[in-house]
Scaffold this motif. Sequence first.
Motif, short mmCIF file in Angstrom:
data_model
loop_
_atom_site.label_atom_id
_atom_site.label_comp_id
_atom_site.label_asym_id
_atom_site.label_seq_id
_atom_site.Cartn_x
_atom_site.Cartn_y
_atom_site.Cartn_z
N PHE A 69 0.81 -1.21 0.00
CA PHE A 69 0.00 0.00 0.00
C PHE A 69 0.85 1.28 0.00
O PHE A 69 0.32 2.36 -0.23
CB PHE A 69 -0.93 0.02 1.22
CG PHE A 69 -1.97 -1.07 1.20
CD1 PHE A 69 -3.01 -1.03 0.29
CD2 PHE A 69 -1.88 -2.14 2.07
CE1 PHE A 69 -3.96 -2.03 0.26
CE2 PHE A 69 -2.83 -3.15 2.06
CZ PHE A 69 -3.87 -3.10 1.15
N PHE A 70 2.15 1.14 0.25
CA PHE A 70 2.99 2.33 0.42
C PHE A 70 4.13 2.43 -0.59
O PHE A 70 4.74 3.49 -0.70
CB PHE A 70 3.55 2.36 1.84
CG PHE A 70 2.45 2.43 2.87
CD1 PHE A 70 1.83 3.63 3.15
CD2 PHE A 70 2.01 1.28 3.49
CE1 PHE A 70 0.79 3.69 4.06
CE2 PHE A 70 0.97 1.33 4.41
CZ PHE A 70 0.35 2.54 4.70
N ALA A 71 4.40 1.37 -1.33
CA ALA A 71 5.50 1.40 -2.29
C ALA A 71 5.31 2.48 -3.35
O ALA A 71 6.27 3.10 -3.81
CB ALA A 71 5.65 0.03 -2.95
N LYS A 72 4.06 2.75 -3.74
CA LYS A 72 3.79 3.77 -4.75
C LYS A 72 3.51 5.14 -4.13
O LYS A 72 3.70 6.17 -4.77
CB LYS A 72 2.61 3.35 -5.61
CG LYS A 72 2.90 2.14 -6.50
CD LYS A 72 1.70 1.78 -7.36
CE LYS A 72 2.01 0.59 -8.26
NZ LYS A 72 0.83 0.20 -9.09
N ARG A 73 3.04 5.15 -2.89
CA ARG A 73 2.71 6.43 -2.24
C ARG A 73 3.96 7.21 -1.85
O ARG A 73 3.94 8.44 -1.80
CB ARG A 73 1.87 6.18 -0.97
CG ARG A 73 0.41 5.93 -1.24
CD ARG A 73 -0.34 5.66 0.05
NE ARG A 73 -1.73 5.36 -0.23
CZ ARG A 73 -2.73 6.23 -0.12
NH1 ARG A 73 -2.48 7.45 0.29
NH2 ARG A 73 -3.96 5.87 -0.41
#
Length: 247
Positions: free
Chosen positions: A213-217
Amino acid sequence: MHLAVDIGNSRVKYAVFDRGILLSKGCVDTMDEMVLSDILSEYPTVSRSIVASTRGRADETTELLRRRVGHCLRLSAHPPVPLGIAYATPETLGEDRLAAAVGAASLHPGRNLLIVDFGTAITIDLVTAEGVFLGGNISPGMAMRFKALADHTAALPLCSAVEDYVLVGRSTREAIEQGVLNGIAFEIEGYIARIEKEMNSLSIIFTGGDAKFFAKRIKNTIFAHCDLVFLGLNRILEYNASEESRR
Protein backbone atom coordinates in the motif's frame (compact mmCIF):
# COMPACT_ATOMS: atom_id res chain seq x y z
CA MET A 1 17.33 -28.08 3.35
CA HIS A 2 16.16 -25.57 5.95
CA LEU A 3 12.77 -24.75 7.46
CA ALA A 4 12.23 -21.23 8.84
CA VAL A 5 9.23 -20.61 11.12
CA ASP A 6 8.06 -17.10 12.01
CA ILE A 7 5.39 -17.04 14.74
CA GLY A 8 3.65 -13.70 14.32
CA ASN A 9 1.03 -11.86 16.35
CA SER A 10 -1.86 -13.53 14.56
CA ARG A 11 -0.56 -16.40 12.38
CA VAL A 12 2.42 -18.67 11.84
CA LYS A 13 4.41 -18.31 8.62
CA TYR A 14 6.97 -20.77 7.34
CA ALA A 15 9.39 -21.12 4.44
CA VAL A 16 11.53 -23.94 3.03
CA PHE A 17 15.01 -23.19 1.67
CA ASP A 18 17.43 -25.29 -0.35
CA ARG A 19 20.99 -23.93 -0.45
CA GLY A 20 19.75 -20.40 0.13
CA ILE A 21 16.93 -20.53 -2.43
CA LEU A 22 13.36 -20.13 -1.14
CA LEU A 23 11.38 -23.07 -2.51
CA SER A 24 8.01 -22.57 -0.87
CA LYS A 25 6.24 -20.73 1.91
CA GLY A 26 2.92 -20.88 3.70
CA CYS A 27 0.79 -19.47 6.49
CA VAL A 28 -1.12 -21.47 9.12
CA ASP A 29 -2.86 -20.90 12.44
CA THR A 30 -0.53 -23.26 14.32
CA MET A 31 2.63 -25.19 13.48
CA ASP A 32 1.36 -28.53 14.76
CA GLU A 33 2.16 -32.17 14.04
CA MET A 34 -0.17 -32.37 11.06
CA VAL A 35 1.13 -29.21 9.37
CA LEU A 36 4.74 -30.22 9.92
CA SER A 37 4.06 -33.73 8.58
CA ASP A 38 2.66 -32.22 5.39
CA ILE A 39 5.75 -30.03 4.98
CA LEU A 40 8.16 -32.90 5.61
CA SER A 41 6.31 -35.25 3.29
CA GLU A 42 6.93 -32.77 0.47
CA TYR A 43 10.46 -31.87 1.60
CA PRO A 44 11.81 -34.96 3.42
CA THR A 45 15.43 -33.75 3.31
CA VAL A 46 14.82 -30.80 5.66
CA SER A 47 17.53 -31.27 8.29
CA ARG A 48 17.77 -27.92 10.08
CA SER A 49 15.16 -25.42 11.30
CA ILE A 50 14.89 -22.06 13.04
CA VAL A 51 12.06 -20.46 15.02
CA ALA A 52 11.38 -16.77 15.65
CA SER A 53 8.38 -15.52 17.60
CA THR A 54 6.81 -12.17 18.42
CA ARG A 55 4.61 -13.91 21.01
CA GLY A 56 7.42 -14.76 23.39
CA ARG A 57 8.02 -18.40 24.27
CA ALA A 58 7.59 -20.98 21.52
CA ASP A 59 8.57 -24.13 23.41
CA GLU A 60 6.01 -26.47 21.84
CA THR A 61 6.96 -25.51 18.29
CA THR A 62 10.67 -25.69 19.09
CA GLU A 63 10.38 -29.14 20.68
CA LEU A 64 8.25 -30.40 17.81
CA LEU A 65 10.85 -29.31 15.28
CA ARG A 66 13.70 -30.77 17.30
CA ARG A 67 11.88 -34.09 17.49
CA ARG A 68 10.83 -34.27 13.85
CA VAL A 69 13.63 -32.38 12.05
CA GLY A 70 16.53 -33.12 14.38
CA HIS A 71 17.89 -29.59 14.78
CA CYS A 72 16.10 -26.37 15.70
CA LEU A 73 17.73 -23.03 16.45
CA ARG A 74 15.59 -20.82 18.70
CA LEU A 75 16.32 -17.16 17.95
CA SER A 76 15.40 -15.99 21.45
CA ALA A 77 18.36 -17.97 22.81
CA HIS A 78 20.60 -15.26 21.27
CA PRO A 79 22.66 -17.33 18.85
CA PRO A 80 25.48 -15.55 16.98
CA VAL A 81 24.23 -13.46 14.06
CA PRO A 82 26.16 -11.94 11.13
CA LEU A 83 25.57 -8.38 12.35
CA GLY A 84 27.02 -6.19 15.05
CA ILE A 85 24.36 -5.10 17.56
CA ALA A 86 24.53 -1.56 18.96
CA TYR A 87 21.05 -1.75 20.50
CA ALA A 88 21.09 -0.82 24.20
CA THR A 89 18.71 -3.65 25.17
CA PRO A 90 19.40 -6.53 22.75
CA GLU A 91 17.42 -8.92 24.99
CA THR A 92 14.24 -6.97 24.12
CA LEU A 93 14.94 -6.62 20.41
CA GLY A 94 12.09 -8.18 18.43
CA GLU A 95 13.15 -11.36 16.68
CA ASP A 96 11.38 -10.32 13.48
CA ARG A 97 13.23 -6.98 13.51
CA LEU A 98 16.58 -8.73 13.92
CA ALA A 99 15.81 -11.26 11.18
CA ALA A 100 14.70 -8.52 8.78
CA ALA A 101 17.91 -6.59 9.46
CA VAL A 102 20.04 -9.67 8.78
CA GLY A 103 18.06 -10.38 5.60
CA ALA A 104 18.48 -6.82 4.35
CA ALA A 105 22.22 -6.81 5.08
CA SER A 106 22.66 -10.10 3.23
CA LEU A 107 20.89 -8.70 0.16
CA HIS A 108 22.66 -5.32 0.22
CA PRO A 109 26.08 -5.75 1.88
CA GLY A 110 28.25 -2.68 2.37
CA ARG A 111 25.33 -0.22 2.26
CA ASN A 112 23.57 1.95 4.81
CA LEU A 113 20.06 0.52 5.14
CA LEU A 114 16.72 1.84 6.34
CA ILE A 115 14.34 -1.11 6.77
CA VAL A 116 10.61 -0.45 7.11
CA ASP A 117 8.42 -3.41 8.06
CA PHE A 118 4.69 -2.73 7.57
CA GLY A 119 3.14 -5.34 9.85
CA THR A 120 0.89 -5.32 12.91
CA ALA A 121 3.30 -2.65 14.09
CA ILE A 122 5.44 -0.52 11.80
CA THR A 123 9.13 -0.88 12.58
CA ILE A 124 11.83 1.39 11.16
CA ASP A 125 15.38 0.13 11.65
CA LEU A 126 18.89 1.19 10.63
CA VAL A 127 21.85 -1.00 9.63
CA THR A 128 25.16 0.63 8.76
CA ALA A 129 27.35 -0.14 5.76
CA GLU A 130 29.76 -1.77 8.24
CA GLY A 131 27.08 -4.28 9.23
CA VAL A 132 25.97 -2.84 12.58
CA PHE A 133 22.34 -2.76 13.71
CA LEU A 134 21.88 0.70 15.26
CA GLY A 135 18.25 0.46 16.36
CA GLY A 136 15.04 2.05 15.20
CA ASN A 137 11.50 3.01 16.11
CA ILE A 138 8.13 1.28 16.49
CA SER A 139 4.71 2.78 15.80
CA PRO A 140 1.16 1.41 15.38
CA GLY A 141 0.50 -0.47 12.15
CA MET A 142 -2.17 0.38 9.61
CA ALA A 143 -4.91 -1.97 10.88
CA MET A 144 -4.23 -0.87 14.45
CA ARG A 145 -4.74 2.79 13.47
CA PHE A 146 -8.03 2.07 11.72
CA LYS A 147 -9.25 0.05 14.70
CA ALA A 148 -8.21 2.70 17.22
CA LEU A 149 -10.31 5.35 15.43
CA ALA A 150 -13.36 3.08 15.39
CA ASP A 151 -12.95 1.84 18.97
CA HIS A 152 -12.18 5.15 20.64
CA THR A 153 -14.75 7.38 18.99
CA ALA A 154 -18.53 7.26 19.07
CA ALA A 155 -19.34 7.87 15.41
CA LEU A 156 -16.38 6.98 13.20
CA PRO A 157 -16.70 3.74 11.19
CA LEU A 158 -14.10 0.99 10.94
CA CYS A 159 -12.31 1.45 7.62
CA SER A 160 -9.54 -0.34 5.77
CA ALA A 161 -6.85 0.34 3.19
CA VAL A 162 -7.64 1.51 -0.34
CA GLU A 163 -5.48 1.72 -3.42
CA ASP A 164 -6.60 5.22 -4.44
CA TYR A 165 -4.50 8.21 -3.43
CA VAL A 166 -6.31 11.40 -2.39
CA LEU A 167 -4.58 14.16 -0.48
CA VAL A 168 -7.75 15.52 1.17
CA GLY A 169 -10.71 13.25 1.93
CA ARG A 170 -14.11 14.33 0.60
CA SER A 171 -16.23 12.17 2.91
CA THR A 172 -15.80 10.89 6.45
CA ARG A 173 -14.88 7.41 5.25
CA GLU A 174 -12.42 8.80 2.72
CA ALA A 175 -10.99 11.13 5.36
CA ILE A 176 -10.26 8.15 7.61
CA GLU A 177 -8.85 6.00 4.79
CA GLN A 178 -6.58 8.71 3.46
CA GLY A 179 -5.79 10.07 6.91
CA VAL A 180 -4.34 6.74 8.02
CA LEU A 181 -2.59 5.91 4.74
CA ASN A 182 -1.19 9.40 4.15
CA GLY A 183 -0.25 9.73 7.80
CA ILE A 184 1.89 6.59 7.58
CA ALA A 185 3.37 7.66 4.23
CA PHE A 186 4.29 11.13 5.54
CA GLU A 187 5.74 9.54 8.69
CA ILE A 188 8.05 7.30 6.65
CA GLU A 189 8.98 10.12 4.25
CA GLY A 190 9.93 12.23 7.27
CA TYR A 191 12.26 9.53 8.56
CA ILE A 192 13.83 9.09 5.14
CA ALA A 193 14.43 12.83 4.72
CA ARG A 194 15.99 13.22 8.18
CA ILE A 195 18.16 10.10 8.06
CA GLU A 196 19.42 10.79 4.53
CA LYS A 197 20.98 13.99 5.90
CA GLU A 198 23.02 11.95 8.38
CA MET A 199 23.81 8.76 6.43
CA ASN A 200 25.26 8.76 2.93
CA SER A 201 23.92 6.54 0.14
CA LEU A 202 20.96 5.29 2.17
CA SER A 203 19.12 2.31 0.68
CA ILE A 204 15.47 1.97 1.68
CA ILE A 205 13.84 -1.45 1.96
CA PHE A 206 10.14 -2.11 2.50
CA THR A 207 8.79 -5.41 3.76
CA GLY A 208 5.72 -6.75 5.57
CA GLY A 209 2.16 -7.52 4.59
CA ASP A 210 1.06 -3.90 4.18
CA ALA A 211 4.11 -2.71 2.23
CA LYS A 212 2.18 -2.92 -1.06
CA PHE A 213 0.00 0.00 0.00
CA PHE A 214 2.99 2.33 0.42
CA ALA A 215 5.50 1.40 -2.29
CA LYS A 216 3.79 3.77 -4.75
CA ARG A 217 2.71 6.43 -2.24
CA ILE A 218 6.21 7.15 -0.99
CA LYS A 219 8.24 9.03 -3.58
CA ASN A 220 11.66 7.55 -3.01
CA THR A 221 13.73 4.88 -4.69
CA ILE A 222 13.03 1.79 -2.62
CA PHE A 223 13.52 -1.95 -2.68
CA ALA A 224 10.47 -4.03 -1.73
CA HIS A 225 11.01 -7.56 -0.46
CA CYS A 226 8.15 -9.42 1.19
CA ASP A 227 10.34 -12.34 2.36
CA LEU A 228 12.99 -10.33 4.20
CA VAL A 229 12.37 -11.98 7.58
CA PHE A 230 12.56 -15.46 6.04
CA LEU A 231 15.80 -14.59 4.25
CA GLY A 232 17.26 -13.33 7.51
CA LEU A 233 16.20 -16.43 9.45
CA ASN A 234 17.76 -18.69 6.85
CA ARG A 235 20.95 -16.60 6.84
CA ILE A 236 21.18 -16.87 10.66
CA LEU A 237 20.70 -20.62 10.43
CA GLU A 238 23.41 -20.89 7.78
CA TYR A 239 25.73 -18.69 9.83
CA ASN A 240 25.38 -20.85 12.93
CA ALA A 241 25.92 -24.04 10.93
CA SER A 242 29.15 -22.72 9.40
CA GLU A 243 32.56 -21.74 10.67
CA GLU A 244 31.73 -18.02 10.24
CA SER A 245 30.24 -17.64 13.71
CA ARG A 246 33.31 -19.15 15.36
CA ARG A 247 35.89 -16.82 13.80
